[in-house]
Design an enzyme around this catalytic site. Structure first.
Site, PDB file in Angstrom:
ATOM      1  CG  ASP A   1      -1.946  -0.997   1.245  1.00 30.46           C
ATOM      2  OD1 ASP A   1      -2.130  -1.729   0.280  1.00 30.46           O
ATOM      3  OD2 ASP A   1      -2.552  -1.368   2.135  1.00 30.46           O
TER       4      ASP A   1
ATOM      5  CG  MET B   1      -5.530  -5.322  -2.432  1.00 25.96           C
ATOM      6  SD  MET B   1      -4.477  -6.208  -1.299  1.00 25.96           S
ATOM      7  CE  MET B   1      -5.611  -7.637  -1.243  1.00 25.96           C
TER       8      MET B   1
HETATM    9  O1  F6P Z   1      -2.199  -3.848   3.956  1.00 27.00           O
HETATM   10  C1  F6P Z   1      -2.255  -4.328   2.727  1.00 27.00           C
HETATM   11  C2  F6P Z   1      -3.467  -4.976   2.296  1.00 27.00           C
HETATM   12  O2  F6P Z   1      -2.852  -5.514   1.073  1.00 27.00           O
HETATM   13  C3  F6P Z   1      -4.511  -3.791   2.117  1.00 27.00           C
HETATM   14  O3  F6P Z   1      -4.292  -3.199   0.869  1.00 27.00           O
HETATM   15  C4  F6P Z   1      -5.862  -4.785   2.082  1.00 27.00           C
HETATM   16  O4  F6P Z   1      -6.968  -4.202   2.578  1.00 27.00           O
HETATM   17  C5  F6P Z   1      -5.328  -5.952   3.046  1.00 27.00           C
HETATM   18  O5  F6P Z   1      -3.947  -6.080   2.942  1.00 27.00           O
HETATM   19  C6  F6P Z   1      -6.061  -7.164   2.828  1.00 27.00           C
HETATM   20  O6  F6P Z   1      -5.194  -8.146   3.440  1.00 27.00           O
HETATM   21  P1  F6P Z   1      -5.697  -9.300   4.423  1.00 27.00           P
HETATM   22  O7  F6P Z   1      -6.996  -9.859   3.922  1.00 27.00           O
HETATM   23  O8  F6P Z   1      -4.827 -10.380   4.434  1.00 27.00           O
HETATM   24  O9  F6P Z   1      -6.288  -8.846   5.792  1.00 27.00           O
END
Ligand code: F6P
Length: 363
Positions: free
Chosen positions: A142, A184
């Site tokens: 991110d 994301m």
């Molecule tokens: O923090 C990084 C990220 O890729 C975000 O953009 C996304 O919302 C999140 O991780 C989702 O990850 P998980 O499903 O593993 O919690």
């Protein structure tokens, strides 16, 4: 061997994984072992492994062949040891933070190196306030970590986002459709903005700039009048409309539930179709953005940050996060990234870049 204040350190990866984690682990550990003779204790599955004392001494062979590998050889979890601390009745024996402190002592660590995003670095900072020596490395696709220009993982994810836009272009042109691509970025638009510009997105929507569906529709109509039968809309997963921006979290949740659509990509596609009558499709790239090999740029960044962390370990400079500022590898106090989110600033040059090439930002 050169002299080192740190003799033994623990290393863990926490939060969502990303490309470059193994390159960073290799960077820290190779430099620490080869140059300073430090002992490395690998902790499994983030803070969960430190709670359960799942740890082992890592040997040089553990770092062979991992530079190009995606994911993390240590495993990761989203365990947050400070979450819901001090419930009533409070039992010291069950307190995860106390368990971590005890395991840190039992493992005879001089420092704990944490590779993670905002949440992990905040946990690291809080552990430092509890008396542990902690060092942080900024990882996330991110790129939303305060105190560093870049986090590793970001460049690889931008490459993947860009490739997705390239691929959508050909099918969008064939069918004369509007294609919405959701990337994301739950709070920030770095990934959408960079991928969107690199892929030549026609509209880029980021959480920092709540969108106006009328502005999006106007841009799509103008393109159609110019004879362009397709358009690519790139959005971050955390983007929201101008109306939604006025709601509190609860109201927004209810409002979105009414649409019965799983995410912004689908909501936006529906709104566009309703507003313009243009055939629109949504694609959510999801975890493909986080998987696989790191890009060359991420390998270089992760290795540089990793080796810089080893130098801090050798000097005993704890309570810091290694960082990059311009083309200088540096470090900042852990309090700087802890619990903060680096958003795209209002006057960020790439917003002008996008507008200058005719990209609409949805406002
Ligand atoms: O923090 C990084 C990220 O890729 C975000 O953009 C996304 O919302 C999140 O991780 C989702 O990850 P998980 O499903 O593993 O919690």
């Amino acid at each position: 061997m050169e002299k080192s204040v740190t003799k033994t350190f623990g290393i863990l990866t926490a939060g969502g994984d990303c490309p470059g984690l193994n390159a960073a682990i290799r960077g820290v550990c190779r430099a620490a072992q080869d140059k300073y003779g430090m002992t490395v204790v690998g902790i499994a599955n983030g803070f969960l492994g430190l709670i359960n004392r799942e740890a082992r001494v890592l040997e040089p062979k553990d770092f062979s062949g991992i530079l190009t590998r995606g994911g993390t050889i240590l495993g990761a979890s989203r365990e947050k040891p400070f979450k819901d601390r001090f419930p009533y009745p409070y039992n010291l024996e069950n307190d995860k933070v106390e368990i971590i402190k005890e395991n840190y002592r039992q493992l005879k660590l001089d420092c704990l190196v944490v590779l993670g995003g905002n949440g992990t670095l905040a946990t690291g900072f809080r552990l430092a306030r509890e008396g542990l020596n902690v060092l942080g490395l900024p990882k996330t696709i991110d790129n939303d970590i305060e105190g560093t220009d870049r986090s590793f993982g970001f460049s690889s994810a931008v490459d993947i986002g860009t490739q997705a836009i390239d691929r959508l272009h050909s099918t969008a042109t064939s069918h004369g459709r509007v294609m919405v691509l959701e990337l994301m970025g739950h709070k920030t638009g770095w990934l959408a903005l960079y991928s969107g510009i690199a892929g030549g997105g026609d509209i880029i929507i980021i959480p920092e700039l709540p969108y106006d569906i009328k502005a999006i529709a106007r841009h799509l109509d103008e393109r159609a009048q110019d004879g362009k039968s397709f358009s690519i809309v790139v959005t971050a997963e955390g983007s929201l409309s101008a109306e939604e921006a006025l709601m509190d979290k609860k109201e927004r949740k209810k409002y979105r539930e009414r649409t019965a659509l799983p995410s912004i990509g689908y909501r936006l596609a529906k709104e566009i179709e309703e507003e313009t009558g243009m055939e629109t499709r949504a694609t959510v790239l999801g975890y493909i953005q986080r998987g696989g090999m790191p890009s060359a740029a991420d390998r270089v960044l992760a290795t540089s940050l990793g080796t810089a962390a080893a130098e801090l370990l050798a000097r005993g400079e704890y309570g810091r996060m290694v960082s990059i500022s311009g083309d200088r590898i540096d470090s900042v106090d852990l309090s700087i990234p802890a619990g903060r989110t680096k958003t795209v600033p209002e006057n960020y040059y790439m917003l002008d870049t996008a507008i200058s090439v005719g990209t609409c930002l949805g406002v």
